[in-house]
Motif scaffolding. Structure first.
Motif, PDB file in Angstrom:
ATOM      1  N   ASP A  61       1.000  -1.106  -0.023  1.00  0.00           N
ATOM      2  CA  ASP A  61       0.072  -0.007   0.142  1.00  0.00           C
ATOM      3  C   ASP A  61       0.711   1.421  -0.044  1.00  0.00           C
ATOM      4  O   ASP A  61       0.357   2.406  -0.645  1.00  0.00           O
ATOM      5  CB  ASP A  61      -0.726  -0.001   1.085  1.00  0.00           C
ATOM      6  CG  ASP A  61      -2.065   0.957   1.308  1.00  0.00           C
ATOM      7  OD1 ASP A  61      -2.791   1.110   0.079  1.00  0.00           O
ATOM      8  OD2 ASP A  61      -1.951   1.932   2.146  1.00  0.00           O
ATOM      9  N   GLU A  62       1.823   1.248   0.705  1.00  0.00           N
ATOM     10  CA  GLU A  62       2.693   2.333   0.824  1.00  0.00           C
ATOM     11  C   GLU A  62       4.214   2.034   0.873  1.00  0.00           C
ATOM     12  O   GLU A  62       4.501   1.156   1.542  1.00  0.00           O
ATOM     13  CB  GLU A  62       2.240   3.446   2.267  1.00  0.00           C
ATOM     14  CG  GLU A  62       1.080   3.706   2.375  1.00  0.00           C
ATOM     15  CD  GLU A  62       0.741   4.895   1.324  1.00  0.00           C
ATOM     16  OE1 GLU A  62       1.750   5.673   0.908  1.00  0.00           O
ATOM     17  OE2 GLU A  62      -0.339   5.390   1.103  1.00  0.00           O
ATOM     18  N   ILE A  63       4.819   2.713   0.340  1.00  0.00           N
ATOM     19  CA  ILE A  63       6.590   2.873   0.337  1.00  0.00           C
ATOM     20  C   ILE A  63       7.095   4.272   0.386  1.00  0.00           C
ATOM     21  O   ILE A  63       6.634   4.874  -0.348  1.00  0.00           O
ATOM     22  CB  ILE A  63       7.104   1.831  -0.634  1.00  0.00           C
ATOM     23  CG1 ILE A  63       8.672   2.010  -0.598  1.00  0.00           C
ATOM     24  CG2 ILE A  63       6.637   2.378  -2.166  1.00  0.00           C
ATOM     25  CD1 ILE A  63       9.287   1.019  -1.325  1.00  0.00           C
ATOM     26  N   CYS A  98       0.669   2.543  -8.166  1.00  0.00           N
ATOM     27  CA  CYS A  98       1.406   3.636  -8.003  1.00  0.00           C
ATOM     28  C   CYS A  98       0.897   4.627  -9.075  1.00  0.00           C
ATOM     29  O   CYS A  98       0.277   4.129 -10.067  1.00  0.00           O
ATOM     30  CB  CYS A  98       2.788   3.425  -8.011  1.00  0.00           C
ATOM     31  SG  CYS A  98       3.509   3.389  -9.752  1.00  0.00           S
ATOM     32  N   PRO A  99       1.077   6.017  -8.913  1.00  0.00           N
ATOM     33  CA  PRO A  99       0.710   6.849 -10.011  1.00  0.00           C
ATOM     34  C   PRO A  99       1.352   6.718 -10.987  1.00  0.00           C
ATOM     35  O   PRO A  99       2.552   6.331 -11.075  1.00  0.00           O
ATOM     36  CB  PRO A  99       1.020   8.287  -9.109  1.00  0.00           C
ATOM     37  CG  PRO A  99       0.876   7.892  -7.786  1.00  0.00           C
ATOM     38  CD  PRO A  99       1.419   6.667  -7.695  1.00  0.00           C
ATOM     39  N   ASP A 100       0.960   6.922 -12.243  1.00  0.00           N
ATOM     40  CA  ASP A 100       1.436   6.961 -13.609  1.00  0.00           C
ATOM     41  C   ASP A 100       2.099   8.471 -14.188  1.00  0.00           C
ATOM     42  O   ASP A 100       1.528   9.012 -15.063  1.00  0.00           O
ATOM     43  CB  ASP A 100       0.564   6.215 -14.641  1.00  0.00           C
ATOM     44  CG  ASP A 100       1.314   6.232 -15.879  1.00  0.00           C
ATOM     45  OD1 ASP A 100       2.851   6.169 -16.045  1.00  0.00           O
ATOM     46  OD2 ASP A 100       0.568   5.756 -17.056  1.00  0.00           O
ATOM     47  N   ASP A 101       2.999   8.557 -13.199  1.00  0.00           N
ATOM     48  CA  ASP A 101       3.639  10.061 -13.666  1.00  0.00           C
ATOM     49  C   ASP A 101       5.144   9.822 -13.745  1.00  0.00           C
ATOM     50  O   ASP A 101       5.803   8.728 -13.317  1.00  0.00           O
ATOM     51  CB  ASP A 101       3.167  10.945 -12.547  1.00  0.00           C
ATOM     52  CG  ASP A 101       3.594  10.795 -11.185  1.00  0.00           C
ATOM     53  OD1 ASP A 101       4.653  10.450 -10.959  1.00  0.00           O
ATOM     54  OD2 ASP A 101       2.954  11.197 -10.194  1.00  0.00           O
ATOM     55  N   TYR A 108       9.531   3.186 -10.120  1.00  0.00           N
ATOM     56  CA  TYR A 108       8.973   2.046 -10.497  1.00  0.00           C
ATOM     57  C   TYR A 108       9.160   1.394 -11.814  1.00  0.00           C
ATOM     58  O   TYR A 108       8.880   0.323 -11.850  1.00  0.00           O
ATOM     59  CB  TYR A 108       7.349   2.065  -9.954  1.00  0.00           C
ATOM     60  CG  TYR A 108       7.026   2.328  -8.703  1.00  0.00           C
ATOM     61  CD1 TYR A 108       7.181   1.489  -7.936  1.00  0.00           C
ATOM     62  CD2 TYR A 108       6.451   3.607  -8.481  1.00  0.00           C
ATOM     63  CE1 TYR A 108       6.967   1.719  -6.216  1.00  0.00           C
ATOM     64  CE2 TYR A 108       6.285   3.944  -7.090  1.00  0.00           C
ATOM     65  CZ  TYR A 108       6.625   3.011  -6.056  1.00  0.00           C
ATOM     66  OH  TYR A 108       6.394   3.533  -4.794  1.00  0.00           O
ATOM     67  N   GLY A 109       9.371   2.170 -12.654  1.00  0.00           N
ATOM     68  CA  GLY A 109       9.419   1.794 -14.387  1.00  0.00           C
ATOM     69  C   GLY A 109      10.481   1.017 -14.523  1.00  0.00           C
ATOM     70  O   GLY A 109      11.176   0.319 -14.027  1.00  0.00           O
TER      71      GLY A 109
END
Length: 109
Positions: A61-63, A98-101, A108-109
């Motif tokens: 959920d959170e990192i 995660c957000p896609d920005d 993360y990519g």
């Protein structure tokens, strides 16, 4: 009275967050933290194990890696440790949303 989350109170906040979901939502949340070589916290992960039939997954959920420790490999080390621990607890999959920005995709990519 609102208090911002800081490095000084993050462990207390994470524990409260985890305990709330474990006690009121039937959760199985875990709280893992990462420390540097001097035993100073560098970040944390909050997530939970969920089972459906005979399939168990870990929902990350959170990192959070504290600012001064970012881009130094601590996030990678923390995720590797979490991965090992959830596999040991029987998870067959880890789910991360995660957000896609550009900022998040750098990690993360």
């Amino acid at each position: 009275n609102y208090t911002p989350i800081t490095e000084e109170n993050i462990e207390k906040v994470a524990t409260l967050y985890m305990n709330h979901y474990n006690q009121h939502s039937g959760g199985c949340w875990t709280y893992e933290k990462d420390k540097d070589d001097n035993d100073i916290p560098t970040g944390l992960v909050i997530g939970f194990l969920e089972s459906y039939d005979e399939f168990t997954f870990y929902y990350l959920d959170e990192i959070l890696i504290f600012g001064e420790y970012q881009n130094k490999g601590y996030g990678r080390q923390l995720l590797q440790e979490v991965e090992q621990r959830v596999w040991e607890r029987g998870a067959q999959m880890i789910e991360l949303v995660c957000p896609d920005d550009a900022h998040h995709m750098h990690f993360y990519g």
